[in-house]
Design a protein around this motif. Structure first.
Motif, PDB file in Angstrom:
ATOM      1  N   VAL A   1      66.747  52.423  70.367  1.00  0.00           N
ATOM      2  CA  VAL A   1      65.381  52.964  70.269  1.00  0.00           C
ATOM      3  C   VAL A   1      64.355  51.907  70.647  1.00  0.00           C
ATOM      4  O   VAL A   1      63.349  52.192  71.294  1.00  0.00           O
ATOM      5  N   PHE A   2      64.624  50.654  70.268  1.00  0.00           N
ATOM      6  CA  PHE A   2      63.649  49.584  70.474  1.00  0.00           C
ATOM      7  C   PHE A   2      64.092  48.607  71.556  1.00  0.00           C
ATOM      8  O   PHE A   2      64.044  47.386  71.394  1.00  0.00           O
ATOM      9  N   GLY A   3      64.545  49.150  72.675  1.00  0.00           N
ATOM     10  CA  GLY A   3      64.742  48.354  73.882  1.00  0.00           C
ATOM     11  C   GLY A   3      65.947  47.448  73.907  1.00  0.00           C
ATOM     12  O   GLY A   3      65.994  46.503  74.697  1.00  0.00           O
ATOM     13  N   GLY A   4      66.917  47.689  73.042  1.00  0.00           N
ATOM     14  CA  GLY A   4      68.134  46.902  73.069  1.00  0.00           C
ATOM     15  C   GLY A   4      68.100  45.618  72.268  1.00  0.00           C
ATOM     16  O   GLY A   4      69.058  44.832  72.312  1.00  0.00           O
ATOM     17  N   HIS A   5      67.012  45.360  71.528  1.00  0.00           N
ATOM     18  CA  HIS A   5      66.970  44.171  70.683  1.00  0.00           C
ATOM     19  C   HIS A   5      68.067  44.262  69.613  1.00  0.00           C
ATOM     20  O   HIS A   5      68.304  45.335  69.062  1.00  0.00           O
ATOM     21  N   PRO A   6      68.735  43.163  69.295  1.00  0.00           N
ATOM     22  CA  PRO A   6      69.806  43.209  68.296  1.00  0.00           C
ATOM     23  C   PRO A   6      69.275  43.604  66.919  1.00  0.00           C
ATOM     24  O   PRO A   6      68.167  43.201  66.532  1.00  0.00           O
ATOM     25  N   ALA A   7      70.069  44.390  66.202  1.00  0.00           N
ATOM     26  CA  ALA A   7      69.650  44.894  64.891  1.00  0.00           C
ATOM     27  C   ALA A   7      70.719  44.587  63.853  1.00  0.00           C
ATOM     28  O   ALA A   7      71.918  44.684  64.135  1.00  0.00           O
ATOM     29  N   ARG A   8      70.269  44.227  62.668  1.00  0.00           N
ATOM     30  CA  ARG A   8      71.157  44.044  61.530  1.00  0.00           C
ATOM     31  C   ARG A   8      70.676  44.935  60.395  1.00  0.00           C
ATOM     32  O   ARG A   8      69.469  45.161  60.241  1.00  0.00           O
ATOM     33  N   MET A   9      71.608  45.418  59.607  1.00  0.00           N
ATOM     34  CA  MET A   9      71.276  46.381  58.558  1.00  0.00           C
ATOM     35  C   MET A   9      71.964  45.999  57.264  1.00  0.00           C
ATOM     36  O   MET A   9      73.081  45.477  57.264  1.00  0.00           O
ATOM     37  N   ILE A  10      71.284  46.284  56.153  1.00  0.00           N
ATOM     38  CA  ILE A  10      71.816  45.973  54.834  1.00  0.00           C
ATOM     39  C   ILE A  10      71.237  46.993  53.862  1.00  0.00           C
ATOM     40  O   ILE A  10      70.281  47.713  54.177  1.00  0.00           O
ATOM     41  N   ASN A  11      71.813  47.088  52.673  1.00  0.00           N
ATOM     42  CA  ASN A  11      71.244  47.948  51.639  1.00  0.00           C
ATOM     43  C   ASN A  11      69.805  47.528  51.334  1.00  0.00           C
ATOM     44  O   ASN A  11      69.478  46.338  51.362  1.00  0.00           O
ATOM     45  N   ASP A  12      68.948  48.490  51.039  1.00  0.00           N
ATOM     46  CA  ASP A  12      67.521  48.176  50.880  1.00  0.00           C
ATOM     47  C   ASP A  12      67.234  47.268  49.682  1.00  0.00           C
ATOM     48  O   ASP A  12      66.368  46.389  49.762  1.00  0.00           O
ATOM     49  N   ALA A  13      67.949  47.440  48.574  1.00  0.00           N
ATOM     50  CA  ALA A  13      67.734  46.556  47.424  1.00  0.00           C
ATOM     51  C   ALA A  13      68.148  45.134  47.759  1.00  0.00           C
ATOM     52  O   ALA A  13      67.512  44.163  47.316  1.00  0.00           O
ATOM     53  N   GLU A  14      69.199  45.002  48.559  1.00  0.00           N
ATOM     54  CA  GLU A  14      69.652  43.669  48.952  1.00  0.00           C
ATOM     55  C   GLU A  14      68.645  43.006  49.894  1.00  0.00           C
ATOM     56  O   GLU A  14      68.416  41.789  49.810  1.00  0.00           O
ATOM     57  N   MET A  15      68.036  43.793  50.776  1.00  0.00           N
ATOM     58  CA  MET A  15      67.020  43.219  51.656  1.00  0.00           C
ATOM     59  C   MET A  15      65.820  42.745  50.838  1.00  0.00           C
ATOM     60  O   MET A  15      65.267  41.670  51.098  1.00  0.00           O
ATOM     61  N   GLN A  16      65.422  43.514  49.823  1.00  0.00           N
ATOM     62  CA  GLN A  16      64.352  43.046  48.935  1.00  0.00           C
ATOM     63  C   GLN A  16      64.724  41.720  48.295  1.00  0.00           C
ATOM     64  O   GLN A  16      63.914  40.800  48.194  1.00  0.00           O
ATOM     65  N   GLY A  17      65.981  41.640  47.867  1.00  0.00           N
ATOM     66  CA  GLY A  17      66.415  40.449  47.167  1.00  0.00           C
ATOM     67  C   GLY A  17      66.269  39.178  47.976  1.00  0.00           C
ATOM     68  O   GLY A  17      65.934  38.118  47.434  1.00  0.00           O
ATOM     69  N   PHE A  18      66.501  39.264  49.295  1.00  0.00           N
ATOM     70  CA  PHE A  18      66.361  38.087  50.137  1.00  0.00           C
ATOM     71  C   PHE A  18      64.949  37.506  50.055  1.00  0.00           C
ATOM     72  O   PHE A  18      64.755  36.313  50.280  1.00  0.00           O
TER      73      PHE A  18
END
Length: 235
Positions: free
Chosen positions: A96-113
């Motif tokens: 969707v965003f031009g082929g830029h690499p994407a990483r995904m994680i659970n939303d609570a874990e992303m908050q934790g970072f």
């Protein structure tokens, strides 16, 4: 170096901003309502317009409300697991965003970072459409536990006991009693050194918090996207 597009997926809203390497927002946070129903195509259509007017970015971080592994959704309780199970969302977002690499994680874990101090056993409990959890030890992310769907009280799961539907049905006072009880249960279970309360409904927490518990900024769901790209991150 260009920024990181951080996307925080919620049951009621999709939020995004461009952040720098430290997690500092370089833009205002954009938000659109989460479609209902929300199969992957509807989600991708909704999120595609979030970056209008944003500066350049070269990586993407996604916090997703469910169990995710290797860029693929395993469960999506508040979005419809039947539609999402096995969907390679990181690859789809990248396209969707031009082929830029994407990483995904659970939303609570992303908050934790964005909020953990990196000392001892730290836990995040998000209070939103559902209830999410994340656990860190000395700053390292621990394996994901889907406590949201574990029985907590009278066969009610954490989601059912603490989620937004419970907040609206029970009222703020009774819901606060539930949150306070859960804080104690989680301490008995894990003996955390610190517990952070996040998510949109954390602003309604009104009981006296022990010194080992604090309310985190709601911006952490975006700011934590920087953590997915740190060399030391163990996802």
């Amino acid at each position: 170096m260009a920024g990181i597009l951080a996307i925080d997926v919620g049951g009621t809203g999709l939020k995004a901003a461009v952040i720098d390497e430290s997690g500092r927002m370089l833009t205002e946070r954009a938000r659109v309502p989460t479609p209902h129903p929300c199969p992957p195509k509807a989600f991708l259509d909704a999120v595609s317009g979030l970056t209008n007017g944003f500066p350049a970015f070269d990586r993407i971080s996604v916090g997703f409300p469910g169990v995710v592994r290797n860029g693929t959704v395993l469960t999506a309780p508040n979005l419809g697991t039947e539609d999402w199970s096995g969907f390679a969302l990181a690859d789809a977002i990248s396209k969707v965003f031009g082929g830029h690499p994407a990483r995904m994680i659970n939303d609570a874990e992303m908050q934790g970072f964005a909020i953990v101090a990196g000392k001892g056993l730290e836990m995040v409990l998000t209070l939103g459409t559902g209830a999410g959890t994340a656990l860190f030890r000395d700053g390292d992310l621990m394996p994901h536990m889907e406590l949201a769907h574990h029985p907590l009280h009278d066969d009610k799961t954490y989601d059912e006991y603490l989620g937004n539907a419970a907040f609206e049905a029970e009222g703020k006072k009774h819901w606060n009693h539930r949150v306070e009880k859960t804080v104690g249960i989680l301490y008995t279970l894990l003996h955390y050194d610190h517990l952070y309360l996040g998510g949109g409904n954390s602003k309604h927490v009104e009981f006296d918090l022990p010194s080992s518990v604090s309310v985190a900024s709601n911006d952490a769901g975006i700011e934590g996207g920087a953590g997915l790209w740190r060399k030391t991150a163990k996802l």
